[in-house]
Design an enzyme around this catalytic site. Structure first.
Site, PDB file in Angstrom:
ATOM      1  N   GLY A 180       1.255  -1.394   0.066  1.00 22.85           N
ATOM      2  CA  GLY A 180       0.040  -0.163  -0.178  1.00 22.85           C
ATOM      3  C   GLY A 180       0.915   1.443  -0.352  1.00 22.85           C
ATOM      4  O   GLY A 180       0.386   2.290  -0.985  1.00 22.85           O
ATOM      5  N   ASP A 209       6.047 -10.607   5.693  1.00 29.44           N
ATOM      6  CA  ASP A 209       5.065 -11.982   5.295  1.00 29.44           C
ATOM      7  C   ASP A 209       6.314 -12.461   3.965  1.00 29.44           C
ATOM      8  O   ASP A 209       6.129 -13.154   3.196  1.00 29.44           O
ATOM      9  CB  ASP A 209       4.186 -11.975   4.648  1.00 29.44           C
ATOM     10  CG  ASP A 209       2.602 -11.298   5.675  1.00 29.44           C
ATOM     11  OD1 ASP A 209       3.144 -12.015   6.780  1.00 29.44           O
ATOM     12  OD2 ASP A 209       2.023 -11.176   5.225  1.00 29.44           O
ATOM     13  N   MET A 252       2.037 -15.316  10.757  1.00 24.34           N
ATOM     14  CA  MET A 252       1.110 -13.884  10.089  1.00 24.34           C
ATOM     15  C   MET A 252       1.473 -14.466   9.088  1.00 24.34           C
ATOM     16  O   MET A 252       2.138 -15.245   8.486  1.00 24.34           O
ATOM     17  CB  MET A 252       2.178 -12.301  10.096  1.00 24.34           C
ATOM     18  CG  MET A 252       2.331 -11.327  10.939  1.00 24.34           C
ATOM     19  SD  MET A 252       2.903 -12.601  12.924  1.00 24.34           S
ATOM     20  CE  MET A 252       4.385 -12.297  11.956  1.00 24.34           C
ATOM     21  N   TYR A 361       1.130 -10.195  16.826  1.00 24.23           N
ATOM     22  CA  TYR A 361       1.506  -8.837  17.202  1.00 24.23           C
ATOM     23  C   TYR A 361       2.759  -8.770  18.351  1.00 24.23           C
ATOM     24  O   TYR A 361       3.511  -7.514  18.166  1.00 24.23           O
ATOM     25  CB  TYR A 361       0.329  -7.810  18.244  1.00 24.23           C
ATOM     26  CG  TYR A 361      -0.225  -7.285  17.722  1.00 24.23           C
ATOM     27  CD1 TYR A 361      -0.716  -6.944  16.447  1.00 24.23           C
ATOM     28  CD2 TYR A 361      -1.760  -8.493  17.044  1.00 24.23           C
ATOM     29  CE1 TYR A 361      -1.538  -5.769  15.321  1.00 24.23           C
ATOM     30  CE2 TYR A 361      -3.185  -7.766  16.425  1.00 24.23           C
ATOM     31  CZ  TYR A 361      -2.624  -6.866  15.665  1.00 24.23           C
ATOM     32  OH  TYR A 361      -3.512  -6.390  14.285  1.00 24.23           O
ATOM     33  N   ILE A 363       5.146 -10.714  17.497  1.00 28.02           N
ATOM     34  CA  ILE A 363       6.434 -11.059  16.750  1.00 28.02           C
ATOM     35  C   ILE A 363       6.331  -9.958  16.580  1.00 28.02           C
ATOM     36  O   ILE A 363       7.581  -9.129  15.339  1.00 28.02           O
ATOM     37  CB  ILE A 363       5.822 -11.831  15.385  1.00 28.02           C
ATOM     38  CG1 ILE A 363       5.808 -12.887  16.487  1.00 28.02           C
ATOM     39  CG2 ILE A 363       6.496 -11.902  14.737  1.00 28.02           C
ATOM     40  CD1 ILE A 363       5.387 -14.314  15.651  1.00 28.02           C
ATOM     41  N   ARG A 364       5.177  -8.755  15.065  1.00 30.78           N
ATOM     42  CA  ARG A 364       5.971  -8.049  14.434  1.00 30.78           C
ATOM     43  C   ARG A 364       6.523  -6.616  14.963  1.00 30.78           C
ATOM     44  O   ARG A 364       6.655  -5.690  14.564  1.00 30.78           O
ATOM     45  CB  ARG A 364       4.254  -6.790  14.597  1.00 30.78           C
ATOM     46  CG  ARG A 364       3.460  -7.510  13.577  1.00 30.78           C
ATOM     47  CD  ARG A 364       1.951  -7.222  13.441  1.00 30.78           C
ATOM     48  NE  ARG A 364       0.678  -8.111  12.872  1.00 30.78           N
ATOM     49  CZ  ARG A 364       0.534  -8.449  11.755  1.00 30.78           C
ATOM     50  NH1 ARG A 364       1.512  -8.046  10.797  1.00 30.78           N
ATOM     51  NH2 ARG A 364      -0.206  -9.857  11.619  1.00 30.78           N
TER      52      ARG A 364
HETATM   53  P1  ATP Z   1       1.185  -4.059   5.346  1.00 32.40           P
HETATM   54  O1  ATP Z   1       1.795  -4.852   4.936  1.00 32.40           O
HETATM   55  O2  ATP Z   1       1.014  -3.650   6.859  1.00 32.40           O
HETATM   56  O3  ATP Z   1      -0.017  -3.432   4.996  1.00 32.40           O
HETATM   57  P2  ATP Z   1       0.882  -1.535   3.659  1.00 32.40           P
HETATM   58  O4  ATP Z   1       2.219  -0.599   3.264  1.00 32.40           O
HETATM   59  O5  ATP Z   1       0.754  -2.329   2.749  1.00 32.40           O
HETATM   60  O6  ATP Z   1       1.723  -2.106   4.304  1.00 32.40           O
HETATM   61  P3  ATP Z   1      -1.441   0.105   3.830  1.00 32.40           P
HETATM   62  O7  ATP Z   1      -1.661   1.072   5.261  1.00 32.40           O
HETATM   63  O8  ATP Z   1      -2.068  -1.228   3.061  1.00 32.40           O
HETATM   64  O9  ATP Z   1      -0.198  -0.797   4.328  1.00 32.40           O
HETATM   65  O10 ATP Z   1      -1.192   1.114   2.843  1.00 32.40           O
HETATM   66  C1  ATP Z   1      -0.170   2.528   3.507  1.00 32.40           C
HETATM   67  C2  ATP Z   1      -0.507   3.747   3.349  1.00 32.40           C
HETATM   68  O11 ATP Z   1      -0.039   3.592   1.303  1.00 32.40           O
HETATM   69  C3  ATP Z   1      -2.247   4.383   3.773  1.00 32.40           C
HETATM   70  O12 ATP Z   1      -1.738   5.634   4.285  1.00 32.40           O
HETATM   71  C4  ATP Z   1      -3.125   4.132   2.620  1.00 32.40           C
HETATM   72  O13 ATP Z   1      -3.618   4.143   2.168  1.00 32.40           O
HETATM   73  C5  ATP Z   1      -1.712   4.646   1.263  1.00 32.40           C
HETATM   74  N1  ATP Z   1      -1.734   3.937   0.673  1.00 32.40           N
HETATM   75  C6  ATP Z   1      -2.518   2.230  -0.355  1.00 32.40           C
HETATM   76  N2  ATP Z   1      -2.716   2.114  -1.880  1.00 32.40           N
HETATM   77  C7  ATP Z   1      -2.431   3.498  -1.993  1.00 32.40           C
HETATM   78  C8  ATP Z   1      -2.301   4.654  -3.826  1.00 32.40           C
HETATM   79  N3  ATP Z   1      -2.646   3.329  -4.773  1.00 32.40           N
HETATM   80  N4  ATP Z   1      -2.891   5.028  -3.869  1.00 32.40           N
HETATM   81  C9  ATP Z   1      -2.354   6.260  -2.595  1.00 32.40           C
HETATM   82  N5  ATP Z   1      -2.096   5.996  -1.182  1.00 32.40           N
HETATM   83  C10 ATP Z   1      -2.782   4.117  -1.208  1.00 32.40           C
HETATM   84 MG    MG Z   2      -0.009  -3.923   2.504  1.00 33.75          MG
END
Ligand code: ATP
Ligand code: MG
Length: 441
Positions: A180, A209, A252, A361, A363-364
């Protein structure tokens, strides 16, 4: 995918001579700057090489990470921001510290700010103030788990993020986070590009993961399965301590079962491993419940490791919830197994004692172990080298014993998963002795 998809973008010509001094090894070999066209092959098998030669195809490869002789940014007036987003993972503080130290000591970049609580920290309405980062302020943070900058989930307005970057005169943004966060980083890069700004966006992928494609190892993963290792051993004590004792440990692994698989390979007492990549049934003579009962009849105890994303097909998809970032929240498969086992064995009058352990939690939020600490440091150093050379919209990774750079869109295009027909999963089956399939006939 073609060779061109793996080209990392640059902001412009790198013309500032780097003041880093390449060193010479004791045998006289120079060890120093790398060239933009230094690359490492993705597939190193001889058959693949022959096929590429025969078809005159340019083999797919990654840019190798490392220091460049010419920089895009002049260190004396470069300003850097660091942000951490998503869930916790061992090693985030190590990465923050190493980015700061590398910038400060090696490149003499002294203006570094930390953005608080993920992408939220860029948005005015949340009123989170940036913090100045120096080697002193990040001293010792690597002894602690979590992230000193804080993190968050939830969509934020990309336009406002780039407004804030401009206002702060940031030249390089380091985004530490999962898929994300990296998608967000790519969107930030696109907005920067649209406005024609000279800001580099560098991703340092965080995934406990180990599920990022084209990266053979991600930081925190080794710490995670090492801690899981101890927990599984303790769970085994619970299982053998009771007649027909069953211990279930949930680990996880939302979409990929690497932690569960590696933990089972390192603790040989695990009898059944369930991962998201493997479909299984509860009932039927080959189904999970009967496999478990046969195991108990033979050995009178059973140790089960289940990845959190396993068996989600047992839940009604209409009831699935999402987190603030839109990720699907997994239903508790450990609890589900506990209930089904209890229901089945009680109905049959089959005696058992069951313990369910969910340590996720713990572990994380743990600090990184020695090998992960080392790995985090090297990832961070290489991310800094690349960003200073003007590379953008990239993540720093690791492949075939090299630190690599790859475009963000490639790294998030697909998740890395366990191939249930492949060697790793066969190793798990051989180690646990579980049936190759738990599908009912
Ligand atoms: P984890 O592996 O812990 O899920 P992550 O980085 O995938 O980590 P998310 O909560 O999914 O965690 O995303 C982190 C941030 O990135 C959030 O603020 C989310 O809104 C933003 N984000 C996710 N996808 C997009 C996107 N396509 N465009 C813009 N921002 C994004
Ligand atoms: Mg993610």
């Amino acid at each position: 995918m073609t060779h061109d998809d793996f080209k990392v973008k640059v902001l412009g010509r790198a013309e500032v001579k780097s003041k880093l001094t390449p060193s010479s090894l004791s045998d006289g070999t120079a060890f120093g700057f790398i060239e933009n066209d230094d690359r490492v092959l993705i597939n190193t098998t001889l058959s693949n090489y022959k096929q590429d030669v025969e078809t005159s195809k340019t083999p797919i490869s990654f840019e190798i990470a490392g220091p460049h002789e010419y920089l895009y940014f002049n260190p004396s007036n470069t300003k850097v921001a660091i942000v951490t987003c998503g869930g916790l993972c061992p090693g985030v503080n190590n990465v923050i510290q190493s980015v700061v130290n590398q910038l400060y000591y090696r490149y003499k970049v002294k203006q570094i700010v930390g953005i608080r609580y993920g992408y939220e920290g860029f948005i005015a309405k949340y009123n989170h103030q940036e913090v100045e980062l120096t080697p002193q302020s990040v001293d010792k943070i690597h002894f602690f788990g979590g992230t000193v900058l804080g993190t968050s989930r939830g969509d934020q307005d990309i336009v406002q993020i780039v407004d804030r970057l401009s206002k702060l005169n940031i030249n390089i943004l380091f985004c530490i986070g999962g898929d994300g966060t990296l998608r967000g980083a790519h969107a930030i890069h696109q907005e920067i590009h649209r406005r024609n700004l000279n800001i580099s966006v560098a991703g340092i992928p965080k995934t406990i993961d180990n599920d990022i494609n084209f990266i053979d190892k991600s930081f925190g993963f080794e710490t995670a399965f090492t801690i899981a290792n101890d927990i599984i051993r303790y769970a085994h004590n619970e299982a053998i301590g009771a007649y027909n004792g069953i211990a279930i440990v949930k680990l996880m692994g939302r979409n990929s079962g690497f932690i569960a698989a590696h933990a089972a390979l390192s603790v040989h007492e695990v009898n059944l491993v369930l991962i998201p990549e493997m479909a299984f049934d509860m009932d039927g003579s080959n189904g999970f419940l009967n496999v478990l009962q046969r195991r108990l009849e033979n050995r009178h105890h059973a140790l089960i490791v289940v990845a959190e994303g396993a068996g989600q097909h047992f839940f009604d998809s209409a009831t699935l919830e999402k987190d603030a970032s839109g990720n699907i929240k997994n239903k508790d498969i450990g609890l589900f197994l506990k209930e089904k086992i209890t229901e089945e064995f009680e109905a049959k009058g089959f005696p058992f004692v069951l313990k369910y352990i969910d340590p996720s939690y713990i572990i994380r939020s743990a600090p990184a172990n020695a090998n992960d600490s080392k790995f985090c440091g090297l990832l961070a150093q290489n991310a800094v080298h690349a960003a200073m050379a003007g590379k953008t919209d990239f993540v720093v990774g690791h492949w075939n014993s090299n630190f690599t750079l790859l475009p963000i869109p490639i790294s998030v295009s697909k998740r890395k998963e366990i191939d249930v027909e492949g060697e790793l999963w066969w190793n798990v089956i051989e180690t646990t002795g579980q049936p190759a399939s738990m599908k009912k006939q």
